[in-house]
Structures are given as structure tokens and as C-alpha cells.
Design a protein around this motif. Structure first.
Motif, PDB file in Angstrom:
ATOM      1  N   ALA A 277      80.144 107.526  78.255  1.00 45.08           N
ATOM      2  CA  ALA A 277      81.152 107.572  77.181  1.00 45.08           C
ATOM      3  C   ALA A 277      81.960 108.864  77.277  1.00 45.08           C
ATOM      4  CB  ALA A 277      80.479 107.470  75.817  1.00 45.08           C
ATOM      5  N   PHE A 278      81.283 109.959  77.582  1.00 47.94           N
ATOM      6  CA  PHE A 278      81.963 111.241  77.726  1.00 47.94           C
ATOM      7  C   PHE A 278      82.960 111.203  78.886  1.00 47.94           C
ATOM      8  CE2 PHE A 278      82.250 115.503  79.588  1.00 47.94           C
ATOM      9  CZ  PHE A 278      82.670 116.232  78.492  1.00 47.94           C
TER      10      PHE A 278
ATOM     11  N   VAL B 114      90.852 118.076  69.457  1.00 55.44           N
ATOM     12  CA  VAL B 114      90.288 117.535  70.697  1.00 55.44           C
ATOM     13  C   VAL B 114      88.767 117.696  70.684  1.00 55.44           C
ATOM     14  CG1 VAL B 114      90.270 117.660  73.222  1.00 55.44           C
ATOM     15  CG2 VAL B 114      92.414 117.987  71.990  1.00 55.44           C
ATOM     16  N   VAL B 115      88.270 118.922  70.616  1.00 58.70           N
ATOM     17  CA  VAL B 115      86.829 119.158  70.728  1.00 58.70           C
ATOM     18  C   VAL B 115      86.058 118.513  69.574  1.00 58.70           C
ATOM     19  CG1 VAL B 115      85.039 120.937  70.807  1.00 58.70           C
ATOM     20  CG2 VAL B 115      87.186 121.282  72.047  1.00 58.70           C
ATOM     21  N   VAL B 116      86.462 118.800  68.342  1.00 59.79           N
ATOM     22  CA  VAL B 116      85.748 118.240  67.181  1.00 59.79           C
ATOM     23  C   VAL B 116      85.915 116.726  67.137  1.00 59.79           C
ATOM     24  CG1 VAL B 116      85.699 118.172  64.650  1.00 59.79           C
ATOM     25  CG2 VAL B 116      85.828 120.365  65.840  1.00 59.79           C
ATOM     26  N   LEU B 117      87.125 116.261  67.349  1.00 58.07           N
ATOM     27  CA  LEU B 117      87.380 114.817  67.309  1.00 58.07           C
ATOM     28  C   LEU B 117      86.562 114.088  68.368  1.00 58.07           C
ATOM     29  CD1 LEU B 117      88.983 112.548  65.982  1.00 58.07           C
ATOM     30  CD2 LEU B 117      90.798 112.980  67.630  1.00 58.07           C
ATOM     31  N   TYR B 118      86.525 114.609  69.562  1.00 59.50           N
ATOM     32  CA  TYR B 118      85.753 113.983  70.632  1.00 59.50           C
ATOM     33  C   TYR B 118      84.252 114.023  70.323  1.00 59.50           C
ATOM     34  CZ  TYR B 118      89.671 113.652  73.937  1.00 59.50           C
ATOM     35  OH  TYR B 118      90.843 113.323  74.566  1.00 59.50           O
ATOM     36  N   ALA B 119      83.780 115.094  69.711  1.00 60.32           N
ATOM     37  CA  ALA B 119      82.358 115.186  69.390  1.00 60.32           C
ATOM     38  C   ALA B 119      81.936 114.020  68.493  1.00 60.32           C
ATOM     39  CB  ALA B 119      82.050 116.523  68.718  1.00 60.32           C
ATOM     40  N   PHE B 120      82.735 113.731  67.483  1.00 62.92           N
ATOM     41  CA  PHE B 120      82.415 112.610  66.599  1.00 62.92           C
ATOM     42  C   PHE B 120      82.639 111.275  67.300  1.00 62.92           C
ATOM     43  CE2 PHE B 120      82.683 115.873  63.415  1.00 62.92           C
ATOM     44  CZ  PHE B 120      81.785 115.465  62.435  1.00 62.92           C
ATOM     45  N   GLY B 121      83.789 111.129  67.939  1.00 63.72           N
ATOM     46  CA  GLY B 121      84.149 109.850  68.544  1.00 63.72           C
ATOM     47  C   GLY B 121      83.228 109.431  69.666  1.00 63.72           C
ATOM     48  N   ILE B 122      82.947 110.337  70.576  1.00 68.57           N
ATOM     49  CA  ILE B 122      82.108 110.008  71.733  1.00 68.57           C
ATOM     50  C   ILE B 122      80.673 109.724  71.297  1.00 68.57           C
ATOM     51  CG2 ILE B 122      81.108 110.919  73.866  1.00 68.57           C
ATOM     52  CD1 ILE B 122      83.798 112.426  74.259  1.00 68.57           C
ATOM     53  N   THR B 123      80.157 110.530  70.379  1.00 62.90           N
ATOM     54  CA  THR B 123      78.786 110.331  69.902  1.00 62.90           C
ATOM     55  C   THR B 123      78.646 108.970  69.239  1.00 62.90           C
ATOM     56  OG1 THR B 123      78.520 112.704  69.603  1.00 62.90           O
ATOM     57  CG2 THR B 123      76.956 111.271  68.453  1.00 62.90           C
ATOM     58  N   TYR B 124      79.566 108.648  68.338  1.00 66.50           N
ATOM     59  CA  TYR B 124      79.514 107.360  67.649  1.00 66.50           C
ATOM     60  C   TYR B 124      79.665 106.209  68.642  1.00 66.50           C
ATOM     61  CZ  TYR B 124      80.289 103.869  64.020  1.00 66.50           C
ATOM     62  OH  TYR B 124      80.183 102.779  63.205  1.00 66.50           O
ATOM     63  N   LEU B 125      80.604 106.329  69.559  1.00 67.42           N
ATOM     64  CA  LEU B 125      80.836 105.293  70.562  1.00 67.42           C
ATOM     65  C   LEU B 125      79.568 105.031  71.370  1.00 67.42           C
ATOM     66  CD1 LEU B 125      82.886 103.454  72.083  1.00 67.42           C
ATOM     67  CD2 LEU B 125      83.324 105.420  73.570  1.00 67.42           C
TER      68      LEU B 125
ATOM     69  N   ILE C  85      87.124 101.664  78.495  1.00 61.51           N
ATOM     70  CA  ILE C  85      86.512 102.229  77.303  1.00 61.51           C
ATOM     71  C   ILE C  85      87.177 101.537  76.109  1.00 61.51           C
ATOM     72  CG2 ILE C  85      88.109 104.181  77.154  1.00 61.51           C
ATOM     73  CD1 ILE C  85      85.706 105.897  76.247  1.00 61.51           C
ATOM     74  N   PRO C  86      86.401 101.159  75.073  1.00 58.62           N
ATOM     75  CA  PRO C  86      86.984 100.391  73.966  1.00 58.62           C
ATOM     76  C   PRO C  86      87.745 101.245  72.946  1.00 58.62           C
ATOM     77  CG  PRO C  86      84.641 100.645  73.611  1.00 58.62           C
ATOM     78  CD  PRO C  86      84.943 101.252  74.959  1.00 58.62           C
ATOM     79  N   VAL C  87      88.335 102.310  73.398  1.00 58.19           N
ATOM     80  CA  VAL C  87      89.098 103.210  72.532  1.00 58.19           C
ATOM     81  C   VAL C  87      90.523 103.289  73.080  1.00 58.19           C
ATOM     82  CG1 VAL C  87      89.266 105.561  71.615  1.00 58.19           C
ATOM     83  CG2 VAL C  87      87.017 104.553  72.034  1.00 58.19           C
ATOM     84  N   PRO C  88      91.520 102.964  72.248  1.00 58.43           N
ATOM     85  CA  PRO C  88      92.902 103.004  72.745  1.00 58.43           C
ATOM     86  C   PRO C  88      93.506 104.403  72.664  1.00 58.43           C
ATOM     87  CG  PRO C  88      92.902 102.222  70.504  1.00 58.43           C
ATOM     88  CD  PRO C  88      91.449 102.430  70.889  1.00 58.43           C
ATOM     89  N   ILE C  89      94.567 104.605  73.408  1.00 65.11           N
ATOM     90  CA  ILE C  89      95.375 105.816  73.265  1.00 65.11           C
ATOM     91  C   ILE C  89      96.322 105.563  72.101  1.00 65.11           C
ATOM     92  CG2 ILE C  89      97.169 107.240  74.330  1.00 65.11           C
ATOM     93  CD1 ILE C  89      95.963 106.482  77.060  1.00 65.11           C
ATOM     94  N   THR C  90      96.315 106.458  71.123  1.00 59.13           N
ATOM     95  CA  THR C  90      97.216 106.336  69.973  1.00 59.13           C
ATOM     96  C   THR C  90      97.892 107.676  69.725  1.00 59.13           C
ATOM     97  OG1 THR C  90      95.667 107.012  68.239  1.00 59.13           O
ATOM     98  CG2 THR C  90      95.621 104.689  68.904  1.00 59.13           C
ATOM     99  N   ALA C  91      98.975 107.646  68.969  1.00 57.22           N
ATOM    100  CA  ALA C  91      99.682 108.880  68.621  1.00 57.22           C
ATOM    101  C   ALA C  91      99.163 109.478  67.311  1.00 57.22           C
ATOM    102  CB  ALA C  91     101.182 108.606  68.505  1.00 57.22           C
TER     103      ALA C  91
END
Length: 187
Positions: free
Chosen positions: A151-152, A129-140, A30-36
Motif C-alpha cells: 500500500a505504501f 502529504v506526510v500526515v494525510l498519507y499516514a492515515f490513508g495508507i494505514t486505513y487502506l 491502487i483503489p485510491v484516485p488522484i483528486t485535487a
């Protein structure tokens, strides 16, 4: 907003930037890295509240937009807002707001330590987690053309780490509330 509020927002913007110094970890599938830095967004929300936490995140995004290397991996500039991870950056704003709003409603000074910690954790998970993933996954999914389900499922690899980040944010918020009780008095 008072000067104190702006100083606190700037402090948490600096914390988010400092967390970006930790190198991102690419998973490959997945083109999304793990970040802190997502933990910094959670911290800003649970400790500062909705308004000040959102201002902190907006400040980081403004610094990134003008070209400063404030995002993980030393990224900055307008190009970061045209990448597959842009949905997560947009989601930071809403994640900080929701996290802060829920923390303001779920946690009271009169509660016991466990209730406060659980309230902060719930707020961090819902917003960070929930809100952030909603935006990130949808956009991705939309930008890369990846099937939304794929993507999910790919993003589920981030859940264990994000739950740990939410727990750290909850513990930090509880420590701040116990050690500096005037800080959570949100303006």
C-alpha cells in the motif's frame, strides 16, 4: 469562533468542494484516485490556520455525510465513509490541522518572501502529504488486507502530484499574506 472565522471556513469548504468537480483519475493498481481536493485541504491549512482550516474540512465531511455530492466524482453519503479511501478523508482533518499549526509557527509577516514560501511549503508537505498519507495508507492496508508495504509503495505514485499541490498551496498562501495581511491573523 467569530462570524468572520465561520465565513472563511465556509469559503474554504466551498473551495475544497469546487476542487472535487475535477474528475478523479484512477491509477488501476491502487483503489485510491488522484483528486485535487487534497490541495484544498492544504490551502485551508496554510491560509486559514489550524483551527479555521480544520473547521473547513469538517464542514466538507459533514456535507458529504448528509449525502451531498461534494467529493470528487460526485460522491456523497455515508457509503463514502466505508470505502478504502476513508482513511484519506479522516486524514484530511488532521492534515488541515497540522498544516495550519505548522504554518502558524513557521511563517511570520516579518520574514522575506522566500522564507515565507518555504515555510508554507514545508507545512503543506508535512500536513498535506506526510500526515494525510499516514492515515490513508494505514486505513487502506487494514481495510483491504493489502500488505502495508505494498500500500505504501502504491501510494508513492501520488508523491509528485502532491508536491506540486503543496507548491501551489504555498504560493497561494504567500500571495494571500502579501495581498491581504490581516487574513493570516488567526483567531
Amino acid at each position: 469562533m467569530s462570524t468572520r472565522d465561520l465565513v472563511l471556513a465556509a469559503l474554504f469548504a466551498a473551495i475544497i468542494v469546487a476542487l472535487g468537480l475535477l474528475p478523479p483519475i484512477m491509477l488501476g493498481f491502487i483503489p485510491v484516485p488522484i483528486t485535487a481536493q487534497s490541495m484544498g485541504v492544504m490551502l485551508a491549512g496554510v491560509i486559514l490556520g489550524a483551527r479555521r482550516g480544520t473547521v473547513a474540512v469538517l464542514l466538507v465531511l459533514l456535507l458529504a455525510a448528509i449525502g451531498l455530492p461534494v467529493l470528487s466524482g460526485g460522491r456523497g453519503g455515508l457509503a463514502v465513509f466505508a470505502a478504502p479511501t476513508t482513511g484519506y478523508l479522516i486524514g484530511w482533518v488532521f492534515a488541515a490541522f497540522v498544516t495550519g499549526a505548522l504554518a502558524e509557527r513557521l511563517v511570520r509577516p516579518a520574514q522575506g518572501a522566500l522564507a515565507q514560501s518555504l515555510g508554507f511549503f514545508a507545512a503543506a508537505v508535512a500536513g498535506g502529504v506526510v500526515v494525510l498519507y499516514a492515515f490513508g495508507i494505514t486505513y487502506l492496508a487494514v481495510v483491504t488486507g493489502i500488505d502495508f508495504g505494498k500500500a505504501f509503495l502504491g501510494s508513492m505514485a501520488f508523491i509528485p502530484g502532491d508536491l506540486i499541490k503543496a507548491a501551489v498551496a504555498a504560493l497561494a498562501a504567500r500571495a494571500v499574506m502579501a495581498g491581504y495581511p490581516l487574513l493570516p491573523a488567526r483567531a
